[in-house]
Scaffold this active site. Structure first.
Site, PDB file in Angstrom:
ATOM      1  NE  ARG A 160      -4.060  -2.111   1.908  1.00  0.00           N
ATOM      2  CZ  ARG A 160      -4.826  -2.713   2.811  1.00  0.00           C
ATOM      3  NH1 ARG A 160      -4.588  -2.530   4.106  1.00  0.00           N
ATOM      4  NH2 ARG A 160      -5.815  -3.498   2.432  1.00  0.00           N
ATOM      5  NE  ARG A 203      -3.215  26.786 -25.778  1.00  0.00           N
ATOM      6  CZ  ARG A 203      -3.778  27.528 -26.736  1.00  0.00           C
ATOM      7  NH1 ARG A 203      -3.069  28.466 -27.346  1.00  0.00           N
ATOM      8  NH2 ARG A 203      -5.018  27.314 -27.101  1.00  0.00           N
ATOM      9  CD  GLN A 245      -6.405  36.996  -9.500  1.00  0.00           C
ATOM     10  OE1 GLN A 245      -7.615  36.928  -9.264  1.00  0.00           O
ATOM     11  NE2 GLN A 245      -5.640  37.944  -8.995  1.00  0.00           N
ATOM     12  CD  GLN A 303     -11.652  21.315 -17.106  1.00  0.00           C
ATOM     13  OE1 GLN A 303     -11.825  20.099 -17.135  1.00  0.00           O
ATOM     14  NE2 GLN A 303     -12.507  22.182 -17.623  1.00  0.00           N
ATOM     15  CB  ILE A 304      -4.683  23.225 -16.926  1.00  0.00           C
ATOM     16  CG1 ILE A 304      -5.335  23.747 -15.630  1.00  0.00           C
ATOM     17  CG2 ILE A 304      -3.621  24.199 -17.410  1.00  0.00           C
ATOM     18  CD1 ILE A 304      -4.390  23.860 -14.452  1.00  0.00           C
ATOM     19  N   GLY A 339      -8.197  20.663 -24.943  1.00  0.00           N
ATOM     20  CA  GLY A 339      -8.398  19.552 -25.874  1.00  0.00           C
ATOM     21  C   GLY A 339      -7.238  18.580 -25.908  1.00  0.00           C
ATOM     22  CD  GLU A 386      -1.560  -4.550  -3.717  1.00  0.00           C
ATOM     23  OE1 GLU A 386      -1.983  -5.229  -2.755  1.00  0.00           O
ATOM     24  OE2 GLU A 386      -0.838  -5.033  -4.603  1.00  0.00           O
ATOM     25  N   GLY A 387      -6.508  -2.906  -2.011  1.00  0.00           N
ATOM     26  CA  GLY A 387      -7.506  -2.373  -1.091  1.00  0.00           C
ATOM     27  C   GLY A 387      -8.047  -1.058  -1.603  1.00  0.00           C
TER      28      GLY A 387
END
Length: 247
Positions: A111, A136, A147, A205-206, A209, A232-233
């Protein structure tokens, strides 16, 4: 799938052996491993106290790969079938009936390592995001200047560092000789994998596409991280473990 059973135990002055029969699915490295650790019911007592652990070479007669499992992130997973697989008593790990105890002690280490893997995924996602946000341009300025993007990056950095501290604590505690690190390992695994999922989701998300374009690193990380919250749980299991260890 039916659980493993020991169908026969033979003892004589020369040799003793076990015969294993049953199936086990979702085996990591199934079909490529040279040696398997097998937990089988030997029946010394009811429940977990009647399970033993064995080392079984992959080429043992009667052991075969019954099915290879295809998942969203390529990984060698398989269903193994055991048909009267005969193994010598020397294949037994520890004592007969100690299998569950052995498995739980090993999970403390596994774990922690799953948490470490998730931490690595999250760090890569953060690095990719910093590069994307810095290079970008949007409306004539770097994406990083927004921000809201800065807020996402701050959350990502916080999750990465907090996960690292929990993973390092579990590893350090084990290295210092602690016999068990059940609570520390469960916390590391739960937090690191769940937070890595969030970090990678923000990275996608940032990236816009490109984040969902097949073959892009963050798209790959998005698929890879999901399984770590299960094996592993699963995350819900870790919460139960933590609560019981905190009681």
């Amino acid at each position: 799938m039916p659980e493993f059973q020991v169908l026969e135990e033979t003892y004589d002055a020369i040799r003793e052996h076990y015969v294993l029969s049953g199936e086990k699915t979702w085996i990591s490295n199934g079909g490529i491993a040279d040696l398997y650790t097998v937990f089988a019911r030997t029946g010394e007592a009811p429940g977990a106290k009647g399970i033993s652990a064995f080392l079984v070479p992959a080429d043992t007669p009667g052991l075969e790969v019954a099915e290879r499992l295809d998942v969203i992130a390529p990984h060698p997973l398989a269903r193994l079938a055991f048909s009267d697989v005969r193994v010598p008593a020397s294949a037994l790990i520890g004592k007969s009936g100690d299998g569950f105890k052995i498995a739980m002690s090993v999970l403390d280490v596994f774990r922690s390592t799953v948490g470490a893997a998730a931490l690595g995924f999250a760090r890569r996602a953060l690095d990719e995001t910093l590069d994307r946000a810095g290079n970008r341009e949007l409306f004539g300025a770097p994406l990083f200047d927004l921000q809201m993007v800065q807020g996402h990056i701050a959350d990502m950095a916080l999750h990465v560092d907090a996960a690292a501290l929990l993973v390092y604590r579990a590893a350090w505690t084990k290295d210092m000789g602690a016999p068990r690190v059940t609570r520390e390992a469960a916390m590391a695994k739960l937090f690191a994998t769940d937070r890595a999922q969030e970090v990678i989701d923000k990275a996608v998300q940032i990236h816009g596409g490109d984040g969902v374009r097949r073959g892009h690193i963050v798209e790959s990380l998005y698929r890879e991280i999901r399984a770590l919250r299960i094996y592993e749980g699963a995350s819900d299991v870790q919460k139960v473990v933590i609560a019981r260890q905190t009681k």
